[in-house]
Design a protein around this motif. Sequence first.
Motif, PDB file in Angstrom:
ATOM      1  N   THR A  26       0.834  -1.198   0.000  1.00  0.00           N
ATOM      2  CA  THR A  26       0.000   0.000   0.000  1.00  0.00           C
ATOM      3  C   THR A  26       0.875   1.256   0.000  1.00  0.00           C
ATOM      4  O   THR A  26       0.631   2.194  -0.778  1.00  0.00           O
ATOM      5  CB  THR A  26      -0.939   0.003   1.227  1.00  0.00           C
ATOM      6  OG1 THR A  26      -1.792  -1.146   1.132  1.00  0.00           O
ATOM      7  CG2 THR A  26      -1.774   1.255   1.291  1.00  0.00           C
ATOM      8  N   ARG A  27       1.889   1.286   0.851  1.00  0.00           N
ATOM      9  CA  ARG A  27       2.784   2.442   0.933  1.00  0.00           C
ATOM     10  C   ARG A  27       3.532   2.656  -0.385  1.00  0.00           C
ATOM     11  O   ARG A  27       3.599   3.759  -0.906  1.00  0.00           O
ATOM     12  CB  ARG A  27       3.778   2.239   2.083  1.00  0.00           C
ATOM     13  CG  ARG A  27       4.753   3.385   2.288  1.00  0.00           C
ATOM     14  CD  ARG A  27       5.712   3.130   3.452  1.00  0.00           C
ATOM     15  NE  ARG A  27       6.283   1.792   3.514  1.00  0.00           N
ATOM     16  CZ  ARG A  27       7.271   1.339   2.739  1.00  0.00           C
ATOM     17  NH1 ARG A  27       7.791   2.118   1.821  1.00  0.00           N
ATOM     18  NH2 ARG A  27       7.726   0.103   2.883  1.00  0.00           N
ATOM     19  N   ILE A  28       4.056   1.586  -0.968  1.00  0.00           N
ATOM     20  CA  ILE A  28       4.854   1.701  -2.193  1.00  0.00           C
ATOM     21  C   ILE A  28       3.988   2.099  -3.387  1.00  0.00           C
ATOM     22  O   ILE A  28       4.367   2.969  -4.173  1.00  0.00           O
ATOM     23  CB  ILE A  28       5.618   0.385  -2.471  1.00  0.00           C
ATOM     24  CG1 ILE A  28       6.730   0.220  -1.427  1.00  0.00           C
ATOM     25  CG2 ILE A  28       6.199   0.373  -3.882  1.00  0.00           C
ATOM     26  CD1 ILE A  28       7.445  -1.113  -1.482  1.00  0.00           C
ATOM     27  N   LEU A  29       2.815   1.478  -3.529  1.00  0.00           N
ATOM     28  CA  LEU A  29       1.972   1.769  -4.696  1.00  0.00           C
ATOM     29  C   LEU A  29       1.099   3.011  -4.525  1.00  0.00           C
ATOM     30  O   LEU A  29       0.619   3.573  -5.498  1.00  0.00           O
ATOM     31  CB  LEU A  29       1.098   0.560  -5.045  1.00  0.00           C
ATOM     32  CG  LEU A  29       1.839  -0.673  -5.539  1.00  0.00           C
ATOM     33  CD1 LEU A  29       0.858  -1.777  -5.894  1.00  0.00           C
ATOM     34  CD2 LEU A  29       2.727  -0.333  -6.727  1.00  0.00           C
ATOM     35  N   GLY A  30       0.874   3.422  -3.267  1.00  0.00           N
ATOM     36  CA  GLY A  30       0.086   4.626  -3.026  1.00  0.00           C
ATOM     37  C   GLY A  30      -1.409   4.427  -3.104  1.00  0.00           C
ATOM     38  O   GLY A  30      -2.161   5.391  -3.251  1.00  0.00           O
ATOM     39  N   ARG A  31      -1.870   3.187  -3.018  1.00  0.00           N
ATOM     40  CA  ARG A  31      -3.309   2.880  -3.037  1.00  0.00           C
ATOM     41  C   ARG A  31      -3.600   1.789  -2.034  1.00  0.00           C
ATOM     42  O   ARG A  31      -2.831   0.841  -1.900  1.00  0.00           O
ATOM     43  CB  ARG A  31      -3.759   2.364  -4.414  1.00  0.00           C
ATOM     44  CG  ARG A  31      -3.852   3.351  -5.531  1.00  0.00           C
ATOM     45  CD  ARG A  31      -5.059   4.284  -5.479  1.00  0.00           C
ATOM     46  NE  ARG A  31      -6.345   3.635  -5.309  1.00  0.00           N
ATOM     47  CZ  ARG A  31      -7.131   3.228  -6.313  1.00  0.00           C
ATOM     48  NH1 ARG A  31      -6.757   3.378  -7.550  1.00  0.00           N
ATOM     49  NH2 ARG A  31      -8.297   2.673  -6.048  1.00  0.00           N
ATOM     50  N   LYS A  32      -4.746   1.920  -1.373  1.00  0.00           N
ATOM     51  CA  LYS A  32      -5.192   0.859  -0.476  1.00  0.00           C
ATOM     52  C   LYS A  32      -5.753  -0.286  -1.316  1.00  0.00           C
ATOM     53  O   LYS A  32      -6.350  -0.059  -2.364  1.00  0.00           O
ATOM     54  CB  LYS A  32      -6.271   1.384   0.475  1.00  0.00           C
ATOM     55  CG  LYS A  32      -5.744   2.358   1.496  1.00  0.00           C
ATOM     56  CD  LYS A  32      -6.832   2.775   2.452  1.00  0.00           C
ATOM     57  CE  LYS A  32      -6.271   3.719   3.494  1.00  0.00           C
ATOM     58  NZ  LYS A  32      -7.288   4.173   4.428  1.00  0.00           N
ATOM     59  N   PRO A  33      -5.598  -1.519  -0.834  1.00  0.00           N
ATOM     60  CA  PRO A  33      -6.155  -2.659  -1.570  1.00  0.00           C
ATOM     61  C   PRO A  33      -7.669  -2.735  -1.391  1.00  0.00           C
ATOM     62  O   PRO A  33      -8.218  -2.190  -0.445  1.00  0.00           O
ATOM     63  CB  PRO A  33      -5.475  -3.858  -0.908  1.00  0.00           C
ATOM     64  CG  PRO A  33      -5.258  -3.412   0.508  1.00  0.00           C
ATOM     65  CD  PRO A  33      -4.942  -1.941   0.410  1.00  0.00           C
ATOM     66  N   THR A  34      -8.320  -3.433  -2.300  1.00  0.00           N
ATOM     67  CA  THR A  34      -9.741  -3.739  -2.098  1.00  0.00           C
ATOM     68  C   THR A  34      -9.879  -4.948  -1.187  1.00  0.00           C
ATOM     69  O   THR A  34     -10.903  -5.131  -0.542  1.00  0.00           O
ATOM     70  CB  THR A  34     -10.470  -3.996  -3.439  1.00  0.00           C
ATOM     71  OG1 THR A  34      -9.718  -4.925  -4.201  1.00  0.00           O
ATOM     72  CG2 THR A  34     -10.625  -2.699  -4.224  1.00  0.00           C
TER      73      THR A  34
END
Length: 158
Positions: A26-34
């Motif tokens: 989440t931190r690396i990609l900048g999006r929370k998972p579904t």
Amino acid sequence: MRILEEDEFNVSLNFVGNDLEPEEITRILGRKPTSFVRKGMKHTIGKRELGPATYGSWSLETESSTKEIEETLIQMFSQLNGDLTAWEHLTKKYKGDLFCGVYLAWFGHGFTMTPRLHRMLADRNLEITFDIYPEFDFEDAYGIAENKNANQTELDNA
């Protein structure tokens, strides 16, 4: 059975690994998972409760869409960290892939992936899997069930 008027699909970006830390991705990609699960966590599929997870997973899923698959994938990537060294870190540490569920409204056609999309996948070291489902109702469209009944009646009268 619902008959589709247009092709539909959904896409999920997935990472799995024994020591997967959802917060890191989440931190690396900048999006929370579904959805995510840590190894050892109890998890569910639908209403069915499963035992402890044997590995960790992190998934980002799109809603079903009638847009072009490539358009949706490019849009998804544009909302994620574009730093290819970050992707390299993730795909060396975890197994990453894209899954596309494709629901065809009609048979005998397909879709195209341009070199731009191939490059985006290769640059991120992601494989892509397509599950293709024909949602076309053959019985209704061709009267197959009706013909079966007519044929059965003919046999019964013989």
